[in-house]
Design an enzyme around this catalytic site. Structure first.
Site, PDB file in Angstrom:
ATOM      1  N   THR A 249       0.845  -1.193   0.000  1.00  0.00           N
ATOM      2  CA  THR A 249       0.000   0.000   0.000  1.00  0.00           C
ATOM      3  C   THR A 249       0.882   1.245   0.000  1.00  0.00           C
ATOM      4  OG1 THR A 249      -1.818  -1.097   1.139  1.00  0.00           O
ATOM      5  CG2 THR A 249      -1.648   1.292   1.428  1.00  0.00           C
TER       6      THR A 249
ATOM      7  N   ARG B  97     -14.332  -6.999  -1.129  1.00  0.00           N
ATOM      8  CA  ARG B  97     -13.660  -6.800   0.150  1.00  0.00           C
ATOM      9  C   ARG B  97     -13.031  -5.414   0.197  1.00  0.00           C
ATOM     10  NH1 ARG B  97      -8.046  -5.562   1.719  1.00  0.00           N
ATOM     11  NH2 ARG B  97      -7.750  -6.357   3.841  1.00  0.00           N
ATOM     12  N   VAL B  98     -13.241  -4.720   1.303  1.00  0.00           N
ATOM     13  CA  VAL B  98     -12.633  -3.409   1.521  1.00  0.00           C
ATOM     14  C   VAL B  98     -11.784  -3.492   2.772  1.00  0.00           C
ATOM     15  CG1 VAL B  98     -13.049  -0.973   1.975  1.00  0.00           C
ATOM     16  CG2 VAL B  98     -14.569  -2.223   0.427  1.00  0.00           C
TER      17      VAL B  98
ATOM     18  N   ASP C  86      -8.574  -1.492   5.252  1.00  0.00           N
ATOM     19  CA  ASP C  86      -8.490  -0.306   6.107  1.00  0.00           C
ATOM     20  C   ASP C  86      -8.263   0.989   5.341  1.00  0.00           C
ATOM     21  OD1 ASP C  86      -5.229   0.517   6.474  1.00  0.00           O
ATOM     22  OD2 ASP C  86      -5.662  -1.475   5.714  1.00  0.00           O
TER      23      ASP C  86
ATOM     24  N   GLY D 207      -0.486  -2.493   5.745  1.00  0.00           N
ATOM     25  CA  GLY D 207      -0.434  -3.738   6.488  1.00  0.00           C
ATOM     26  C   GLY D 207      -1.700  -4.544   6.337  1.00  0.00           C
TER      27      GLY D 207
ATOM     28  N   GLY E  19      -5.235  -5.254   6.611  1.00  0.00           N
ATOM     29  CA  GLY E  19      -6.363  -4.337   6.761  1.00  0.00           C
ATOM     30  C   GLY E  19      -7.317  -4.683   7.875  1.00  0.00           C
TER      31      GLY E  19
END
Length: 220
Positions: free
Chosen positions: A123, A151-152, A154, A175, A177
């Site tokens: 990320t 899927r979502v 953080d 990292g 999520g």
């Protein structure tokens, strides 16, 4: 922060924009957020497809709508309204992303195993402060290889993948999520700063806290 993250989204090394990992269906679904520490306003998008710079779309959500987060088809429709061009899906997909996806299907490894093997959590993010003390942050990601469709993680969630407040500081996270969301990692960092910790100490304490509470890994 938008400009910095756009550059990183264009770099195929990272899991954001071009170079994003593939979900279980073999598609790219990207998440991004941007936040202004002066007003606490933020904009984010989730499960966006065919957009080269999700962070810029997130900024448009912040500045041109009454909302904070727009997801999926709605986010792509919003991009179309703004005249943001869509790119062919293959333009965002790298050979490495395909290899990781094929490995998942070949060995049927668990998504968490892929994460722990360092696949698919590069990320990107940025924080900044100007000469007047205003802070901002931005985060962008393609998620985790072979994640479920829809899927979502953080990254686009305020206080989890990013947080900015002029009274404390600005944070961007990377990292696992689900672990990051469990401890609202970005907000936990700024909370520790409110209690008097330096930025480095606040980051260290928050990472240790996440590890102890939910056995999660990541960085800020």
């Amino acid at each position: 922060v938008e400009t910095s993250v756009r550059i990183l989204e264009d770099d195929v090394v990272f899991d954001a924009g071009t170079g994003s990992v593939l979900n279980s269906a073999g598609d790219v679904e990207m998440d991004a957020i941007i936040m202004d520490g002066r007003s606490l306003r933020a904009g984010s998008v989730a499960c966006v497809q065919n957009i080269a710079h999700p962070v810029s779309l997130a900024r448009q959500v912040m500045e041109k709508t009454d909302h904070t987060m727009i997801v999926g088809e709605g986010a792509n429709l919003f991009a179309k309204e703004l005249g943001i061009p869509q790119v062919p899906p293959d333009q965002l997909v790298t050979d490495i992303a395909r290899q990781q996806w094929e490995e998942y299907h070949k060995y049927k490894r668990a998504v968490n195993e892929l994460f722990d093997s360092q696949l698919g959590h590069d990320t990107v993010g940025a924080v900044a402060v100007d000469s007047e003390g205003n802070v901002a942050c931005a985060t962008s990601t393609g998620g985790i290889t072979a994640k479920r469709v829809g899927r979502v993680g953080d990254s686009p969630v305020i206080g989890c993948g990013a947080y900015a407040d002029n009274e404390t500081g600005a944070v961007s996270c990377t990292g696992h999520g689900e672990a990051i969301m469990s401890v609202t990692l970005a907000r936990t960092v700024t909370f520790n700063m409110e209690q008097g910790s330096s930025a480095q100490s606040a980051a260290d304490k928050s990472i240790v806290y996440m590890k102890n509470r939910v056995d999660g890994t990541g960085g800020v």
